[in-house]
Design an enzyme around this catalytic site. Structure first.
Site, short mmCIF file in Angstrom:
data_model
loop_
_atom_site.label_atom_id
_atom_site.label_comp_id
_atom_site.label_asym_id
_atom_site.label_seq_id
_atom_site.Cartn_x
_atom_site.Cartn_y
_atom_site.Cartn_z
N GLU A 106 16.49 -16.12 72.16
CA GLU A 106 17.28 -17.04 73.00
C GLU A 106 17.20 -18.47 72.46
OE1 GLU A 106 19.25 -17.89 75.18
OE2 GLU A 106 19.29 -16.59 76.93
N ASP A 110 16.17 -21.18 81.03
CA ASP A 110 16.24 -22.13 82.13
C ASP A 110 15.72 -21.44 83.41
OD1 ASP A 110 18.07 -23.40 84.41
OD2 ASP A 110 18.03 -24.85 82.78
N GLY A 112 15.74 -18.30 83.91
CA GLY A 112 15.16 -17.02 83.52
C GLY A 112 16.07 -15.86 83.88
N LYS A 138 12.37 -24.21 79.56
CA LYS A 138 12.33 -25.20 80.64
C LYS A 138 11.62 -24.56 81.84
CE LYS A 138 16.92 -26.29 80.49
NZ LYS A 138 18.10 -27.16 80.74
N ARG A 172 27.16 -27.56 69.51
CA ARG A 172 26.24 -26.54 68.98
C ARG A 172 25.86 -26.87 67.54
NH1 ARG A 172 26.28 -22.12 72.54
NH2 ARG A 172 28.24 -21.75 73.61
P1 IMP Z 1 19.08 -19.10 82.51
O1 IMP Z 1 19.73 -17.77 82.75
O2 IMP Z 1 19.17 -20.01 83.70
O3 IMP Z 1 17.67 -19.00 81.97
O4 IMP Z 1 19.96 -19.88 81.47
C1 IMP Z 1 19.98 -19.55 80.19
C2 IMP Z 1 21.31 -19.91 79.61
O5 IMP Z 1 21.89 -21.10 80.19
C3 IMP Z 1 21.11 -20.20 78.16
O6 IMP Z 1 21.32 -19.04 77.40
C4 IMP Z 1 22.14 -21.29 77.91
O7 IMP Z 1 23.36 -20.71 77.56
C5 IMP Z 1 22.32 -22.01 79.22
N1 IMP Z 1 21.52 -23.25 79.33
C6 IMP Z 1 20.47 -23.49 80.15
N2 IMP Z 1 19.99 -24.72 80.00
C7 IMP Z 1 20.73 -25.28 79.02
C8 IMP Z 1 20.68 -26.57 78.38
O8 IMP Z 1 19.87 -27.46 78.68
N3 IMP Z 1 21.61 -26.79 77.41
C9 IMP Z 1 22.53 -25.85 77.04
N4 IMP Z 1 22.60 -24.64 77.61
C10 IMP Z 1 21.71 -24.36 78.59
MG MG Z 2 26.18 -22.65 77.30
#
Ligand code: IMP
Ligand code: MG
Length: 182
Positions: A106, A110, A112, A138, A172
């Site tokens: 990954e 964020d 999870g 994070k 990106r």
């Molecule tokens: P999660 O499912 O909340 O853990 O989010 C993970 C996904 O959200 C990652 O694969 C990213 O695509 C996006 N994401 C979360 N935080 C960020 C950030 O600070 N910058 C860019 N993309 C993020």
């Molecule tokens: Mg994204």
């Protein structure tokens, strides 16, 4: 997206958070740790698109094992910085994963939720193990309980861009990681 939103994206302001050389050193460390941990194991890296791309490309060249690479597309952010409630998945490994060691790659973790959803799906394919490596973590944002074996950098609850990570699909390609500022 409105034209004023587009203007904001074009002029996105950020502070430098992790410079290129620091990221490169950390990825090399992760690569040698993974090479050590998975020696003599049948390792399959599964990259989570699109955020994994730059990280995975660098990481894999520091893994001194005959690894395979597969990709799965997941998205939980709907083209902007607001998290959606659910994760959509596309693609996924074509070869059999039964009895093999999976390392999910990954860009950032964020809440999870993405990792939890993908590992849940992959477990049904009966691999020998599933672990996660992320360039950025994070932990303060976590809502889902997940285990991450390898973390590049732990960072605070701020939105980051670059090194594969986007804001509305842009940035990106930045060769470093920046922290978005308002
Ligand atoms: P999660 O499912 O909340 O853990 O989010 C993970 C996904 O959200 C990652 O694969 C990213 O695509 C996006 N994401 C979360 N935080 C960020 C950030 O600070 N910058 C860019 N993309 C993020
Ligand atoms: Mg994204």
């Amino acid at each position: 997206m409105t034209s004023s939103e587009k203007e904001t994206i074009k002029t996105q302001k950020f502070d430098l958070l992790y410079p290129q050389d620091q990221i490169a050193r950390r990825i090399a460390e992760l690569g040698s740790q993974i090479s050590h941990d998975y020696a003599n194991k049948d390792l399959v890296l599964i990259g989570v698109l699109k955020g994994c791309i730059i990280f995975l490309a660098d990481l894999v060249r520091h893994i001194k094992l005959p690894v395979e690479m597969e990709f799965i597309a997941a998205s939980s952010y709907n083209g902007n910085m607001i998290p959606e409630s659910d994760v959509s998945m596309m693609g996924g490994p074509k070869s059999s994963l039964t009895g093999r060691h999976i390392l999910l790659v990954e860009g950032v973790v964020d809440s999870g939720h993405t990792v939890l959803t993908l590992t849940g799906y992959l477990k049904r394919l009966e691999p020998a193990s599933i672990e996660v490596v992320t360039l950025l973590d994070k932990p303060d944002c976590r809502t889902d309980e997940i285990k991450i074996k390898y973390v590049g950098f732990k960072t605070d609850n701020h939105f980051v861009i670059g090194f594969g990570l986007d804001a509305a699909q842009k940035y990106r390609n930045l060769p470093f990681i920046g922290k978005v500022i308002d």
